[in-house]
Design a protein around this motif. Sequence first.
Motif, PDB file in Angstrom:
ATOM      1  N   GLU A  42      -4.919   6.671  -3.876  1.00 39.70           N
ATOM      2  CA  GLU A  42      -4.819   5.140  -3.860  1.00 39.70           C
ATOM      3  C   GLU A  42      -5.817   4.537  -4.095  1.00 39.70           C
ATOM      4  O   GLU A  42      -5.818   3.473  -4.636  1.00 39.70           O
ATOM      5  CB  GLU A  42      -4.363   5.272  -2.191  1.00 39.70           C
ATOM      6  N   GLU A  43      -6.827   5.044  -3.519  1.00 39.15           N
ATOM      7  CA  GLU A  43      -8.122   4.033  -3.912  1.00 39.15           C
ATOM      8  C   GLU A  43      -8.473   3.971  -5.459  1.00 39.15           C
ATOM      9  O   GLU A  43      -8.748   3.040  -5.963  1.00 39.15           O
ATOM     10  CB  GLU A  43      -9.428   4.741  -3.203  1.00 39.15           C
ATOM     11  N   GLU A  44      -8.212   5.104  -6.163  1.00 36.97           N
ATOM     12  CA  GLU A  44      -8.478   4.874  -7.661  1.00 36.97           C
ATOM     13  C   GLU A  44      -7.463   4.181  -8.306  1.00 36.97           C
ATOM     14  O   GLU A  44      -7.978   3.481  -9.139  1.00 36.97           O
ATOM     15  CB  GLU A  44      -8.152   6.605  -8.132  1.00 36.97           C
ATOM     16  N   VAL A  85       0.386   4.364  -2.843  1.00 34.56           N
ATOM     17  CA  VAL A  85       0.603   5.689  -2.363  1.00 34.56           C
ATOM     18  C   VAL A  85       1.400   6.558  -3.022  1.00 34.56           C
ATOM     19  O   VAL A  85       1.368   7.544  -3.493  1.00 34.56           O
ATOM     20  CB  VAL A  85       0.546   5.869  -0.817  1.00 34.56           C
ATOM     21  N   GLU A  86       2.856   6.077  -3.125  1.00 31.43           N
ATOM     22  CA  GLU A  86       3.930   6.736  -3.575  1.00 31.43           C
ATOM     23  C   GLU A  86       3.521   6.963  -5.366  1.00 31.43           C
ATOM     24  O   GLU A  86       3.786   7.955  -5.800  1.00 31.43           O
ATOM     25  CB  GLU A  86       5.272   5.864  -3.586  1.00 31.43           C
ATOM     26  N   VAL A  87       3.037   5.555  -5.807  1.00 32.44           N
ATOM     27  CA  VAL A  87       2.753   5.874  -7.305  1.00 32.44           C
ATOM     28  C   VAL A  87       1.637   7.030  -7.492  1.00 32.44           C
ATOM     29  O   VAL A  87       1.621   7.845  -8.288  1.00 32.44           O
ATOM     30  CB  VAL A  87       2.193   4.454  -7.771  1.00 32.44           C
ATOM     31  N   ALA A  88       0.458   6.918  -6.735  1.00 37.20           N
ATOM     32  CA  ALA A  88      -0.367   8.065  -6.707  1.00 37.20           C
ATOM     33  C   ALA A  88       0.080   9.493  -6.597  1.00 37.20           C
ATOM     34  O   ALA A  88      -0.379  10.415  -7.442  1.00 37.20           O
ATOM     35  CB  ALA A  88      -1.510   7.755  -5.735  1.00 37.20           C
ATOM     36  N   VAL A  89       1.141   9.562  -5.691  1.00 38.96           N
ATOM     37  CA  VAL A  89       1.630  10.990  -5.459  1.00 38.96           C
ATOM     38  C   VAL A  89       2.508  11.381  -6.821  1.00 38.96           C
ATOM     39  O   VAL A  89       2.419  12.560  -7.088  1.00 38.96           O
ATOM     40  CB  VAL A  89       2.652  11.094  -4.266  1.00 38.96           C
ATOM     41  N   ALA A  90       3.352  10.400  -7.234  1.00 37.66           N
ATOM     42  CA  ALA A  90       3.995  10.860  -8.453  1.00 37.66           C
ATOM     43  C   ALA A  90       3.106  10.970  -9.523  1.00 37.66           C
ATOM     44  O   ALA A  90       3.462  11.881 -10.364  1.00 37.66           O
ATOM     45  CB  ALA A  90       4.844   9.439  -8.677  1.00 37.66           C
ATOM     46  N   LEU A  91       1.879  10.353  -9.889  1.00 36.99           N
ATOM     47  CA  LEU A  91       0.958  10.516 -11.032  1.00 36.99           C
ATOM     48  C   LEU A  91       0.479  12.136 -10.867  1.00 36.99           C
ATOM     49  O   LEU A  91       0.569  12.587 -11.808  1.00 36.99           O
ATOM     50  CB  LEU A  91      -0.098   9.459 -11.157  1.00 36.99           C
ATOM     51  N   THR A  92       0.231  12.435  -9.553  1.00 36.26           N
ATOM     52  CA  THR A  92      -0.420  13.535  -9.291  1.00 36.26           C
ATOM     53  C   THR A  92       0.502  14.619  -9.862  1.00 36.26           C
ATOM     54  O   THR A  92       0.353  15.688 -10.236  1.00 36.26           O
ATOM     55  CB  THR A  92      -0.806  13.802  -7.807  1.00 36.26           C
ATOM     56  N   SER A  98       1.132  -1.282  -0.120  1.00 34.58           N
ATOM     57  CA  SER A  98       0.118   0.219   0.108  1.00 34.58           C
ATOM     58  C   SER A  98       0.900   1.239   0.014  1.00 34.58           C
ATOM     59  O   SER A  98       0.550   2.146  -0.775  1.00 34.58           O
ATOM     60  CB  SER A  98      -0.985   0.020   1.014  1.00 34.58           C
ATOM     61  N   LEU A  99       1.922   1.266   0.464  1.00 32.74           N
ATOM     62  CA  LEU A  99       2.816   2.369   0.400  1.00 32.74           C
ATOM     63  C   LEU A  99       3.298   2.733  -0.838  1.00 32.74           C
ATOM     64  O   LEU A  99       3.538   3.943  -1.293  1.00 32.74           O
ATOM     65  CB  LEU A  99       4.094   2.320   1.529  1.00 32.74           C
ATOM     66  N   VAL A 100       3.567   1.800  -1.354  1.00 35.68           N
ATOM     67  CA  VAL A 100       4.115   2.136  -2.962  1.00 35.68           C
ATOM     68  C   VAL A 100       2.953   2.534  -3.785  1.00 35.68           C
ATOM     69  O   VAL A 100       3.066   3.552  -4.567  1.00 35.68           O
ATOM     70  CB  VAL A 100       4.551   0.640  -3.714  1.00 35.68           C
ATOM     71  N   HIS A 156      -6.059   1.463  -6.913  1.00 35.16           N
ATOM     72  CA  HIS A 156      -6.741   0.168  -6.712  1.00 35.16           C
ATOM     73  C   HIS A 156      -7.915  -0.234  -7.439  1.00 35.16           C
ATOM     74  O   HIS A 156      -7.721  -1.497  -7.890  1.00 35.16           O
ATOM     75  CB  HIS A 156      -7.049  -0.006  -5.010  1.00 35.16           C
ATOM     76  N   GLU A 157      -8.773   0.632  -7.671  1.00 37.24           N
ATOM     77  CA  GLU A 157      -9.910   0.333  -8.523  1.00 37.24           C
ATOM     78  C   GLU A 157      -9.404   0.176  -9.874  1.00 37.24           C
ATOM     79  O   GLU A 157      -9.746  -0.679 -10.766  1.00 37.24           O
ATOM     80  CB  GLU A 157     -10.777   1.442  -8.704  1.00 37.24           C
ATOM     81  N   ALA A 158      -8.406   0.949 -10.616  1.00 40.50           N
ATOM     82  CA  ALA A 158      -7.816   0.884 -11.828  1.00 40.50           C
ATOM     83  C   ALA A 158      -7.194  -0.507 -12.012  1.00 40.50           C
ATOM     84  O   ALA A 158      -7.261  -1.148 -13.080  1.00 40.50           O
ATOM     85  CB  ALA A 158      -6.765   1.757 -12.082  1.00 40.50           C
ATOM     86  N   GLY A 159      -6.438  -1.002 -11.055  1.00 45.58           N
ATOM     87  CA  GLY A 159      -6.156  -2.309 -11.053  1.00 45.58           C
ATOM     88  C   GLY A 159      -4.800  -2.570 -11.809  1.00 45.58           C
ATOM     89  O   GLY A 159      -4.046  -3.742 -11.404  1.00 45.58           O
ATOM     90  N   ASP A 160      -4.599  -2.018 -12.640  1.00 43.51           N
ATOM     91  CA  ASP A 160      -3.098  -2.137 -13.615  1.00 43.51           C
ATOM     92  C   ASP A 160      -2.779  -0.902 -14.527  1.00 43.51           C
ATOM     93  O   ASP A 160      -3.550  -0.004 -14.429  1.00 43.51           O
ATOM     94  CB  ASP A 160      -3.504  -3.293 -14.581  1.00 43.51           C
ATOM     95  N   ILE A 161      -2.088  -0.918 -15.282  1.00 48.18           N
ATOM     96  CA  ILE A 161      -1.507   0.356 -16.010  1.00 48.18           C
ATOM     97  C   ILE A 161      -2.597   0.553 -16.998  1.00 48.18           C
ATOM     98  O   ILE A 161      -2.994   1.727 -17.095  1.00 48.18           O
ATOM     99  CB  ILE A 161      -0.074  -0.077 -16.880  1.00 48.18           C
TER     100      ILE A 161
END
Length: 82
Positions: free
Chosen positions: A59-61, A43-50, A39-41, A63-68
Motif C-alpha cells: 500500500e505504501e508503494e 490495499v485491494e489494488v496492491a493485493v491484485a497487483l501482487t 485506503s481499503l481500495v 501511495h508513493e507511486a501516486g498514479d498509474i
Amino acid sequence: MSTQTQTLTDQLLKMMTVQYGAPEDITAGTSFDALDLDSLVIVEVAVALTGRYGVDVTEEELHEAGDIAGTVALLEAKGVRA
C-alpha cells in the motif's frame, strides 16, 4: 514510451476501470487521490497487483507511486514485463 510500458499501462488502466470503477477517461497521470480511492481500495489494488504480476506491492508503494504511470515504473523496477 516503450511498447512494454504501454502494455502495462493499458492493463492497469483497464483494471482500474473494470475492477475498481474508475472513470473510462482516466489517464496514466490521473492521481489515485483524484480517483478518490480509499485506503481499503489501495490495499485491494496492491493485493491484485501482487497476485497478477508475482511481485510484492505494498500500500505504501502505491501511495508513493501516486498514479498509474508511477505504478508502471514501480512494477518495471521490480522486474515485471508485460
